[in-house]
Write a protein that holds these residues in place. Structure first.
Motif, PDB file in Angstrom:
ATOM      1  N   THR A   1       0.847  -1.200   0.000  1.00 46.43           N
ATOM      2  CA  THR A   1       0.000   0.000   0.000  1.00 46.43           C
ATOM      3  C   THR A   1       0.883   1.250   0.000  1.00 46.43           C
ATOM      4  O   THR A   1       0.576   2.243  -0.659  1.00 46.43           O
ATOM      5  N   MET A   2       1.988   1.171   0.736  1.00 50.69           N
ATOM      6  CA  MET A   2       2.868   2.333   0.796  1.00 50.69           C
ATOM      7  C   MET A   2       3.520   2.603  -0.564  1.00 50.69           C
ATOM      8  O   MET A   2       3.613   3.748  -1.005  1.00 50.69           O
ATOM      9  N   ILE A   3       3.942   1.528  -1.196  1.00 45.43           N
ATOM     10  CA  ILE A   3       4.530   1.690  -2.526  1.00 45.43           C
ATOM     11  C   ILE A   3       3.524   2.349  -3.462  1.00 45.43           C
ATOM     12  O   ILE A   3       3.833   3.297  -4.179  1.00 45.43           O
ATOM     13  N   GLU A   4       2.273   1.874  -3.392  1.00 45.18           N
ATOM     14  CA  GLU A   4       1.233   2.444  -4.257  1.00 45.18           C
ATOM     15  C   GLU A   4       1.031   3.923  -3.962  1.00 45.18           C
ATOM     16  O   GLU A   4       0.929   4.747  -4.872  1.00 45.18           O
ATOM     17  N   ALA A   5       1.017   4.233  -2.680  1.00 45.89           N
ATOM     18  CA  ALA A   5       0.788   5.624  -2.289  1.00 45.89           C
ATOM     19  C   ALA A   5       1.917   6.517  -2.795  1.00 45.89           C
ATOM     20  O   ALA A   5       1.684   7.604  -3.344  1.00 45.89           O
ATOM     21  N   LEU A   6       3.119   6.031  -2.610  1.00 44.31           N
ATOM     22  CA  LEU A   6       4.271   6.816  -3.068  1.00 44.31           C
ATOM     23  C   LEU A   6       4.238   6.987  -4.580  1.00 44.31           C
ATOM     24  O   LEU A   6       4.499   8.058  -5.116  1.00 44.31           O
ATOM     25  N   ASP A   7       3.929   5.877  -5.247  1.00 47.86           N
ATOM     26  CA  ASP A   7       3.951   5.872  -6.703  1.00 47.86           C
ATOM     27  C   ASP A   7       2.911   6.833  -7.285  1.00 47.86           C
ATOM     28  O   ASP A   7       3.074   7.354  -8.380  1.00 47.86           O
ATOM     29  N   SER A   8       1.847   7.077  -6.520  1.00 43.83           N
ATOM     30  CA  SER A   8       0.774   7.917  -7.058  1.00 43.83           C
ATOM     31  C   SER A   8       0.689   9.253  -6.318  1.00 43.83           C
ATOM     32  O   SER A   8      -0.342   9.896  -6.321  1.00 43.83           O
ATOM     33  N   PHE A   9       1.800   9.662  -5.692  1.00 43.19           N
ATOM     34  CA  PHE A   9       1.691  10.822  -4.804  1.00 43.19           C
ATOM     35  C   PHE A   9       1.417  12.129  -5.544  1.00 43.19           C
ATOM     36  O   PHE A   9       1.021  13.124  -4.965  1.00 43.19           O
ATOM     37  N   LEU A  10       1.571  12.102  -6.860  1.00 44.73           N
ATOM     38  CA  LEU A  10       1.234  13.311  -7.623  1.00 44.73           C
ATOM     39  C   LEU A  10      -0.261  13.610  -7.575  1.00 44.73           C
ATOM     40  O   LEU A  10      -0.690  14.733  -7.825  1.00 44.73           O
ATOM     41  N   GLN A  11      -1.068  12.574  -7.241  1.00 45.55           N
ATOM     42  CA  GLN A  11      -2.525  12.726  -7.101  1.00 45.55           C
ATOM     43  C   GLN A  11      -3.169  13.286  -8.372  1.00 45.55           C
ATOM     44  O   GLN A  11      -4.003  14.164  -8.333  1.00 45.55           O
ATOM     45  N   LEU A  12      -2.728  12.770  -9.462  1.00 48.56           N
ATOM     46  CA  LEU A  12      -3.261  13.246 -10.737  1.00 48.56           C
ATOM     47  C   LEU A  12      -4.284  12.265 -11.272  1.00 48.56           C
ATOM     48  O   LEU A  12      -4.063  11.052 -11.251  1.00 48.56           O
ATOM     49  N   GLY A  13      -5.402  12.784 -11.754  1.00 47.75           N
ATOM     50  CA  GLY A  13      -6.375  11.974 -12.489  1.00 47.75           C
ATOM     51  C   GLY A  13      -7.108  10.977 -11.628  1.00 47.75           C
ATOM     52  O   GLY A  13      -6.834  10.813 -10.439  1.00 47.75           O
ATOM     53  N   ALA A  14      -8.041  10.330 -12.265  1.00 48.50           N
ATOM     54  CA  ALA A  14      -8.767   9.260 -11.590  1.00 48.50           C
ATOM     55  C   ALA A  14      -8.988   8.162 -12.618  1.00 48.50           C
ATOM     56  O   ALA A  14      -9.541   8.428 -13.674  1.00 48.50           O
ATOM     57  N   PRO A  15      -8.539   6.951 -12.381  1.00 45.86           N
ATOM     58  CA  PRO A  15      -7.757   6.550 -11.211  1.00 45.86           C
ATOM     59  C   PRO A  15      -6.405   7.271 -11.167  1.00 45.86           C
ATOM     60  O   PRO A  15      -5.916   7.718 -12.198  1.00 45.86           O
ATOM     61  N   LEU A  16      -5.857   7.309  -9.968  1.00 44.40           N
ATOM     62  CA  LEU A  16      -4.608   8.050  -9.768  1.00 44.40           C
ATOM     63  C   LEU A  16      -3.503   7.552 -10.698  1.00 44.40           C
ATOM     64  O   LEU A  16      -3.348   6.353 -10.904  1.00 44.40           O
ATOM     65  N   LEU A  17      -2.755   8.493 -11.199  1.00 48.28           N
ATOM     66  CA  LEU A  17      -1.679   8.149 -12.126  1.00 48.28           C
ATOM     67  C   LEU A  17      -0.471   7.619 -11.363  1.00 48.28           C
ATOM     68  O   LEU A  17      -0.006   8.235 -10.412  1.00 48.28           O
TER      69      LEU A  17
END
Lengths: 539, 331
Positions: B156-172
């Protein structure tokens, strides 16, 4: 022999690969780019297969009928013996990082001199014969049939590699073209396909103890000339011993140091240093070769030639061995000797009788490099030195391939050098230390019939020397390699006239103040010392 | 030509899977049989390959030394570039495997008038290689969520880090972008540099297109043409628990195409240059300490050889030796 083009022509290098694929580009044997074939006599002396008269430029190489079977069995055998070989056949991704690191590629532009492609020459056959994909998909999977033309291509390009390992420094998997060339040449030797410049010296070394074929009395005679020269310069008469039982140290150096300048000046250096220290050491006429042209032939021959060093140390009952200045000699001593011919349990861990330093780094092999020995002397202040005697020299340092990338002796010689010269300038950093460039003539390619190849291969080295020559007026290229001392002078004359070549211990001996010496007016070469020019003339 | 063959090979593979599911309802083949077969081939193949490498000994200690050796105590040795012991070797290998140390040295050699050779920085290959391998790894790790009932915290942490730009939906996911860019760069480099194009084989283009195909189908599924993620996870769970079952819902042909290309990559892996992933650990020029004078290295196949002994030498030259005043064993 083909006429050598001038430097301007030679430096016009076309790096564009041909439009046709490399498998469809036949190998053209260009004059000046390869050496003479081995003579039957040399191969017979070495007990090697297929001794016969042959010429590389001939169509018919007089191969044994089952040559292909011999080669394929040879490959299979080496795949079983060397993990390096098996691995390097499988894991290259052809990223190309090695391509422009090879001095032969830089100097020729020939794509088959990119280490990756030189390896593919043999890898393609490996795929065809030893991998499932290659057997099924053939050329699609980069596989090809072993033919006489392929064999000739191997010969041409495995003798256009000096086993310098520069590519291996840059390879992300450490793939070492030297290892592939070494094995490639071993395979060629199964068919009697050596060059005479290697086979001849190797045969000499086997029978007479050294590459130059100096017989025992000639060694003594040559050394006497050198001793006379020392007397002329220093007024001191030195009397070294040969084959003396009970000496503390056996000294082994490449025979080139006893034969021609500037190597002989380096030999003067050893003799003067050991004399000044009063070292209890002996030369050997049986083990009178530090270098090992067997290493450029087969693993077995290298071992056979190398065996003399330990055998002689044992016979004479010395405590340990000091080795002189030589490049590939030290790759062999450092990475192979103990494994081949050890354990040297009849010797003692080297301990400097002057400083008491114990050389733990050589506690198994019992052999130390003279630069390690001398650096230790200097660090302990055991030598009286006058570096101003080298003030007429502006010196740069050439790291030899083998000592740099197959050992790592980088600082010891620099420390020694800085103690004996006042003017020292490094070449650009991407051309020294582990990234040093080969002289272009290593691994037995320093013949006279392949001058084109040597000048091209030596171009990157020479170009870096030219940089310090132009910027700092460097006029002396110092090194610790006998092949360098033989091959760099013509390279300098060709690309950077005005730069001479010296071994490290020549410069040490120039600066060395010896007990009871006369006032020196010249250096070891008989050139007037700085400030002594007038005296020389009036005298 | 080699580029086209590779490109079309991957395209055909993709179409086969897509059509197989869309037109012929071969979900079980592409969702169960082939993935299993591919995974078994991968495992068995890689193990076989490593055993094969391992079965050949390392007769000599041949590290490529890239720094100062360890000798006199007052000379600083280069522990990472020229290790003299196990710790140094581990550190050297870690740098090599995790950060591609050797590739970081890369230089570009250029010849200009004079003649003058110059050596310039050339870090793009290193950067693209590193970006490619690391994003591939992170993407693989992210996919573990499909194989676990409860997604563990690290993932989950890896996913969060990987998508931390918070762009788009689903998150990029950044790694999706990085992977696509890096693979594209590696491809352009391969066809754009004449020398590199000259040495390149289908063996080089095919895996590039294959990975590109996997990435593109993955990206399409996530961001553009939605597939049934819950169904995909059910299939994945059933595969990992060795109770393969196709979910009731239709996951979507794009998913099966993605899975099939991945299966091809897995099956192809052990027979290709991709084995460098395992091979790098065994490379004797990198994984050995440079201590061959201090510690004896044994060659298991070392054998006695024919030598020219001192006695034979003295027999050949005895008179000459005596004449030159050299001591001899036999008068």
């Amino acid at each position: 022999m083909a006429k050598l083009p001038n430097p301007e022509e030679l430096s016009k290098i076309d790096y564009a690969p041909p439009s046709k694929g490399w498998m469809d580009t036949p190998t053209e044997f260009k004059p000046g780019m390869f050496c003479h074939g081995s003579k039957p006599k040399s191969l017979e002396t070495l007990e090697f297969p297929n001794p016969r008269e042959w010429r590389p430029a001939d169509v018919d190489w007089k191969l044994p009928e089952n040559w292909k079977q011999i080669l394929l069995e040879g490959i299979a055998d080496r795949l079983k013996k060397y993990r390096s070989f098996r691995l390097f056949m499988d894991i290259c991704v052809r990223c190309g990082a090695c391509a422009d690191k090879c001095h032969f590629f830089i100097g020729t532009g020939d794509p088959k001199n990119m280490p990756v492609l030189r390896a593919e020459l043999i890898r393609s056959v490996y795929r065809k014969e030893f991998t499932i994909a290659g057997k099924i998909f053939g050329k699609m999977a980069g596989a090809r049939e072993l033919t006489v033309d392929v064999l000739k291509e191997w010969w041409y390009y495995f003798f256009q590699c000096t086993e310098c390992r520069r590519c291996s420094v840059f390879c992300p998997y450490g793939i070492d073209q030297a290892e592939i060339t070494i094995i490639g040449r071993e395979l060629l030797n199964l068919l009697g396909l050596n060059i005479e410049w290697i086979a001849g010296p190797a045969a000499n070394c086997y029978m007479k103890g050294n590459h130059l074929g100096l017989e025992p009395h000639t060694i003594v005679g040559n050394l006497e000339y050198i001793l006379d020269d020392i007397e002329t310069v220093t007024g001191k008469k030195i009397k070294p011993t040969f084959n003396r039982k009970g000496a503390e140290i056996l000294f082994v150096t490449p025979s080139g140091d006893l034969f021609a300048d500037p190597g002989t000046y380096t030999a003067m250096g050893y003799l003067m240093l050991f004399e000044e220290l009063g070292l209890d050491y002996t030369w050997s006429t049986y083990a009178s070769e530090g270098g090992n042209f067997g290493f450029f032939t087969t693993n077995e021959l290298a071992k056979r030639l190398n065996s003399k060093i330990y055998a002689e140390a044992k016979r004479l009952g010395v405590k340990y061995i000091i080795g002189g200045e030589c490049g590939h000699m030290w790759r062999v001593i450092h990475q192979y000797m103990d494994t081949w011919n050890g354990p040297a349990d009849f010797l003692e861990v080297p301990k400097s009788p002057i400083t008491g330093t114990v050389f733990e780094n050589a506690k198994a092999s019992k052999m130390i490099h003279i630069a390690e020995f001398t650096a230790d002397l200097m660090k302990n202040g055991k030598l009286k030195l006058d570096p101003s005697r080298n003030d007429h020299l502006k010196v740069t340092w050439h790291d030899s391939c083998n000592t740099a990338r197959g050992m790592g002796i980088l600082e010891e010689p620099r420390y020694v050098l800085k103690n004996v010269v006042n003017h020292f300038h490094e070449m650009p950093e991407d051309t020294i230390r582990e990234k040093t460039f080969c002289c272009g003539s290593g691994s037995g390619l320093n013949a006279s019939e392949d001058m084109d190849l040597r000048m091209k291969g030596g171009f990157p080295r020479a170009n870096a020397v030219k940089f310090v020559h132009d910027h700092y007026g460097v006029n002396m290229l110092a090194n610790i390699c006998a092949i360098d001392r033989a091959s760099l002078p013509p390279l300098m004359d060709y690309w950077v006239p005005g730069v001479k070549v010296a071994g490290l211990h020549e410069l040490v001996a120039n600066a060395l103040i010896m007990k009871g010496e006369k006032e020196r007016t010249t250096d070891l070469r008989g050139e007037p010392l700085p400030g002594k020019e007038q005296k020389e003339e009036s005298a | 030509m080699k580029v086209l063959v590779s490109f079309f090979a991957v395209l055909v593979l993709a179409l086969v899977a897509y059509a197989g599911v869309e037109a012929a309802n071969l979900q079980y083949l592409f969702g169960v049989i082939i993935p299993y077969a591919a995974f078994v081939t991968f495992l068995a193949g890689v193990v076989f390959r490593i055993l094969k490498w391992g079965s050949s000994p390392v007769p000599f200690r041949i590290p490529t030394t890239c720094g100062q050796q360890k000798t006199l105590p007052w000379i600083k040795s280069s522990k990472l570039e020229n290790p003299s012991g196990l710790l140094g070797v581990i550190a050297r290998m870690a740098l090599e495997v995790l950060f591609f140390r050797s590739l970081f040295r890369n230089l570009r050699t250029q010849l200009s008038d004079g003649p003058r050779l110059a050596y310039g920085e050339a870090k793009w290959l290193w950067l693209a290689g590193l970006a490619f391998h690391w994003s591939f790894l992170i993407i693989l790790l992210r996919h573990l969520r499909f194989f676990m009932e409860k997604v563990p915290l690290p993932i989950t942490m890896i996913e969060a880090l990987d998508s931390f730009l918070q762009l788009g939906a689903p998150l990029l996911y950044m790694t999706d972008v990085v992977l696509l860019l890096a693979v594209t760069y590696l491809f352009i480099r391969r066809v754009g540099i004449p020398q590199l194009r000259y040495i390149s084989l289908i063996n080089d283009y095919f895996p590039l297109f294959l990975i590109l195909g996997i990435a593109v189908t993955g990206v399409l599924m996530r961001y553009f043409f939605k597939v049934d993620v819950v169904g995909a996870k059910m299939l994945a769970m059933s595969l990992i628990s060795l109770k393969p079952a196709l979910p009731e819902v239709q996951i979507g042909a794009l998913f099966y195409t993605h899975l099939f290309l991945l299966s091809v990559l897995f099956a192809y892996f052990p027979f290709s240059k991709l084995t460098h992933m395992a091979g790098v650990f065994l490379s004797p020029t990198r994984n050995m300490a440079n201590n061959s004078r201090a510690k004896r290295h044994v060659n298991p196949w070392n054998y006695p050889v024919h030598v020219h002994t001192y006695q034979e030498y003295e027999d050949d030259f005895r008179e000459k030796m005596k004449g030159a005043g050299l001591p001899v064993e036999k008068e």
